[in-house]
Design a protein around this motif. Structure first.
Motif, PDB file in Angstrom:
ATOM      1  N   ASP A  15      47.413  31.401  44.580  1.00  0.00           N
ATOM      2  CA  ASP A  15      47.374  32.676  43.837  1.00  0.00           C
ATOM      3  C   ASP A  15      46.033  33.382  44.063  1.00  0.00           C
ATOM      4  N   HIS A  16      44.965  32.604  44.123  1.00  0.00           N
ATOM      5  CA  HIS A  16      43.638  33.199  44.308  1.00  0.00           C
ATOM      6  C   HIS A  16      43.490  33.767  45.723  1.00  0.00           C
ATOM      7  N   ILE A  17      43.972  33.005  46.711  1.00  0.00           N
ATOM      8  CA  ILE A  17      43.839  33.451  48.107  1.00  0.00           C
ATOM      9  C   ILE A  17      44.676  34.727  48.321  1.00  0.00           C
ATOM     10  N   GLN A  18      45.923  34.699  47.810  1.00  0.00           N
ATOM     11  CA  GLN A  18      46.820  35.859  48.007  1.00  0.00           C
ATOM     12  C   GLN A  18      46.300  37.092  47.275  1.00  0.00           C
ATOM     13  N   THR A  19      45.837  36.905  46.053  1.00  0.00           N
ATOM     14  CA  THR A  19      45.357  38.051  45.273  1.00  0.00           C
ATOM     15  C   THR A  19      44.138  38.694  45.922  1.00  0.00           C
ATOM     16  N   GLY A  20      43.174  37.862  46.328  1.00  0.00           N
ATOM     17  CA  GLY A  20      41.952  38.413  46.931  1.00  0.00           C
ATOM     18  C   GLY A  20      42.249  39.150  48.222  1.00  0.00           C
ATOM     19  N   PHE A  48      33.505  40.894  45.332  1.00  0.00           N
ATOM     20  CA  PHE A  48      34.238  39.624  45.259  1.00  0.00           C
ATOM     21  C   PHE A  48      33.483  38.659  44.359  1.00  0.00           C
ATOM     22  N   TYR A  49      34.196  38.119  43.376  1.00  0.00           N
ATOM     23  CA  TYR A  49      33.587  37.075  42.534  1.00  0.00           C
ATOM     24  C   TYR A  49      34.169  35.721  42.886  1.00  0.00           C
ATOM     25  N   HIS A  50      33.703  34.667  42.235  1.00  0.00           N
ATOM     26  CA  HIS A  50      34.032  33.290  42.657  1.00  0.00           C
ATOM     27  C   HIS A  50      33.757  33.173  44.150  1.00  0.00           C
ATOM     28  N   THR A  51      32.543  33.538  44.547  1.00  0.00           N
ATOM     29  CA  THR A  51      32.205  33.536  45.963  1.00  0.00           C
ATOM     30  C   THR A  51      31.115  32.509  46.233  1.00  0.00           C
ATOM     31  N   ARG A  52      31.108  31.978  47.458  1.00  0.00           N
ATOM     32  CA  ARG A  52      30.026  31.086  47.843  1.00  0.00           C
ATOM     33  C   ARG A  52      29.021  31.822  48.726  1.00  0.00           C
ATOM     34  N   GLU A  53      29.295  33.084  49.012  1.00  0.00           N
ATOM     35  CA  GLU A  53      28.369  33.846  49.863  1.00  0.00           C
ATOM     36  C   GLU A  53      27.925  35.122  49.156  1.00  0.00           C
ATOM     37  N   PRO A  98      40.428  54.026  41.441  1.00  0.00           N
ATOM     38  CA  PRO A  98      39.131  53.464  41.071  1.00  0.00           C
ATOM     39  C   PRO A  98      38.087  53.805  42.134  1.00  0.00           C
ATOM     40  N   ASP A  99      36.800  53.886  41.735  1.00  0.00           N
ATOM     41  CA  ASP A  99      35.763  54.054  42.766  1.00  0.00           C
ATOM     42  C   ASP A  99      35.114  52.719  43.121  1.00  0.00           C
ATOM     43  N   PHE A 100      35.514  51.655  42.444  1.00  0.00           N
ATOM     44  CA  PHE A 100      35.061  50.300  42.780  1.00  0.00           C
ATOM     45  C   PHE A 100      36.181  49.332  42.405  1.00  0.00           C
ATOM     46  N   VAL A 101      36.315  48.278  43.187  1.00  0.00           N
ATOM     47  CA  VAL A 101      37.337  47.271  42.884  1.00  0.00           C
ATOM     48  C   VAL A 101      36.676  45.896  42.861  1.00  0.00           C
ATOM     49  N   PHE A 102      36.945  45.143  41.817  1.00  0.00           N
ATOM     50  CA  PHE A 102      36.494  43.753  41.726  1.00  0.00           C
ATOM     51  C   PHE A 102      37.705  42.847  41.934  1.00  0.00           C
ATOM     52  N   THR A 103      37.499  41.741  42.621  1.00  0.00           N
ATOM     53  CA  THR A 103      38.556  40.725  42.719  1.00  0.00           C
ATOM     54  C   THR A 103      37.952  39.391  43.132  1.00  0.00           C
ATOM     55  N   VAL A 104      38.823  38.399  43.204  1.00  0.00           N
ATOM     56  CA  VAL A 104      38.412  37.058  43.576  1.00  0.00           C
ATOM     57  C   VAL A 104      38.194  36.985  45.095  1.00  0.00           C
ATOM     58  N   ASP A 105      37.200  36.207  45.536  1.00  0.00           N
ATOM     59  CA  ASP A 105      36.926  36.055  46.965  1.00  0.00           C
ATOM     60  C   ASP A 105      37.984  35.141  47.593  1.00  0.00           C
ATOM     61  N   PRO A 106      38.849  35.695  48.473  1.00  0.00           N
ATOM     62  CA  PRO A 106      39.915  34.854  49.055  1.00  0.00           C
ATOM     63  C   PRO A 106      39.379  33.898  50.112  1.00  0.00           C
ATOM     64  N   TRP A 107      38.140  34.092  50.524  1.00  0.00           N
ATOM     65  CA  TRP A 107      37.564  33.253  51.587  1.00  0.00           C
ATOM     66  C   TRP A 107      36.627  32.183  51.019  1.00  0.00           C
ATOM     67  N   LEU A 108      36.734  31.963  49.718  1.00  0.00           N
ATOM     68  CA  LEU A 108      35.931  30.907  49.093  1.00  0.00           C
ATOM     69  C   LEU A 108      36.260  29.572  49.769  1.00  0.00           C
ATOM     70  N   THR A 109      35.236  28.914  50.276  1.00  0.00           N
ATOM     71  CA  THR A 109      35.462  27.643  50.964  1.00  0.00           C
ATOM     72  C   THR A 109      36.143  26.651  50.018  1.00  0.00           C
ATOM     73  N   TYR A 110      37.180  26.018  50.511  1.00  0.00           N
ATOM     74  CA  TYR A 110      37.920  24.991  49.765  1.00  0.00           C
ATOM     75  C   TYR A 110      38.687  25.528  48.558  1.00  0.00           C
ATOM     76  N   GLU A 111      38.921  26.834  48.495  1.00  0.00           N
ATOM     77  CA  GLU A 111      39.791  27.317  47.419  1.00  0.00           C
ATOM     78  C   GLU A 111      41.193  26.776  47.685  1.00  0.00           C
ATOM     79  N   GLY A 112      41.743  26.027  46.716  1.00  0.00           N
ATOM     80  CA  GLY A 112      43.037  25.409  46.916  1.00  0.00           C
ATOM     81  C   GLY A 112      44.180  26.126  46.222  1.00  0.00           C
TER      82      GLY A 112
END
Ligand SMILES: [Zn+2]
Length: 248
Positions: free
Chosen positions: A134-139, A175-180, A117-131
């Motif tokens: 699976d989200h932290i590991q995947t990002g 990174f999506y689901h991001t606070r920044e 791929p020339d671009f990759v989208f994923t979940v933001d693993p550094w989202l504050t208070y992400e509990g």
């Protein structure tokens, strides 16, 4: 010289082949279906990769694992048709379960080297208070796999893929689901498509839960667009691949 000119924030609209790595079946679409639909309409190839089997999120607890997987995939394919997803892959790690981070990273290295791929989208693993682990590991595994794609001493799960791989450019990671966020994507033109896609995930939501989720997305999309010249947005943190280490 401004740092931005050395490490510019890449433009997602220059992407031609986008790998979207998500922990669960619906994460890409819940977060950024509005943006991804636009990219597909503009001719970008969208490839989704789902890390876990998502079986803990299935509403009907009486469904067998096989029937639940069939239902989840049926929902995902229905949404993919709306968004314009070209291909799907699944890693099948146990949802909310015990699995090895480095195994996920090795799988992701394989698919990044294979798909290029020339671009990759994923979940933001550094989202504050992400509990949700699976989200932290995947990002995080996705960020590392993007960084290390060219270092074939870091092996993937497939030696044949590693041997055949020649380094290619990954312009950036979003990174999506991001606070920044550093980019608010205007999704006014694809909002209806996004909600149609989200409503496909009926195996994971009862009708009332789905209505609540849509109402939340509705408010959130307006809130993040405040101060912008458009009515609805999706917040994204877009980084140059080289900015993923000892951050600039
Ligand atoms: Zn999820």
């Amino acid at each position: 010289m401004a740092i931005e000119s050395l490490l510019p924030i890449p433009n997602i609209f220059n992407a031609r082949r986008i790998l979207c790595v998500q922990p669960h079946y619906d994460d890409n679409d819940m977060a950024v279906a509005g943006t991804l639909t636009q990219l597909a309409k503009l001719g970008a190839e969208l490839i989704y990769l789902t890390v876990t089997d998502d079986l803990m999120g299935v509403n009907d607890v009486l469904l067998s694992d096989t029937a639940a997987t069939d239902a989840l995939k049926r929902d995902q394919f229905a949404a993919a048709k709306i968004v314009g997803v070209k291909e799907q892959y699944w890693l099948g790690y146990p949802d909310a379960g015990d699995y090895d981070y480095f195994a996920v990273r090795a799988d992701l290295l394989k698919y990044i080297r294979l798909i290029q791929p020339d671009f990759v989208f994923t979940v933001d693993p550094w989202l504050t208070y992400e509990g949700h682990r699976d989200h932290i590991q995947t990002g995080l595994a996705t960020a590392e796999a993007v960084m290390f794609a060219g270092l074939t001493k870091i092996t993937s799960t497939d030696p044949t893929v590693d041997a055949a791989y020649e380094e290619h450019e990954i312009q950036g990671i979003a990174f999506y689901h991001t606070r920044e966020p550093n980019y608010i994507s205007d999704i006014s033109s694809t909002w209806e498509d996004k909600i149609d896609a989200v409503r496909c995930y009926e195996t994971q939501f009862d009708p009332e839960g789905m209505n609540r989720r849509v109402a939340l997305l509705d408010k959130k999309s307006e809130q993040v667009a405040q101060g912008q010249s458009f009515a609805r947005g999706e917040p994204i943190k877009v980084l140059n691949t080289s900015a993923l280490h000892v951050g600039i």
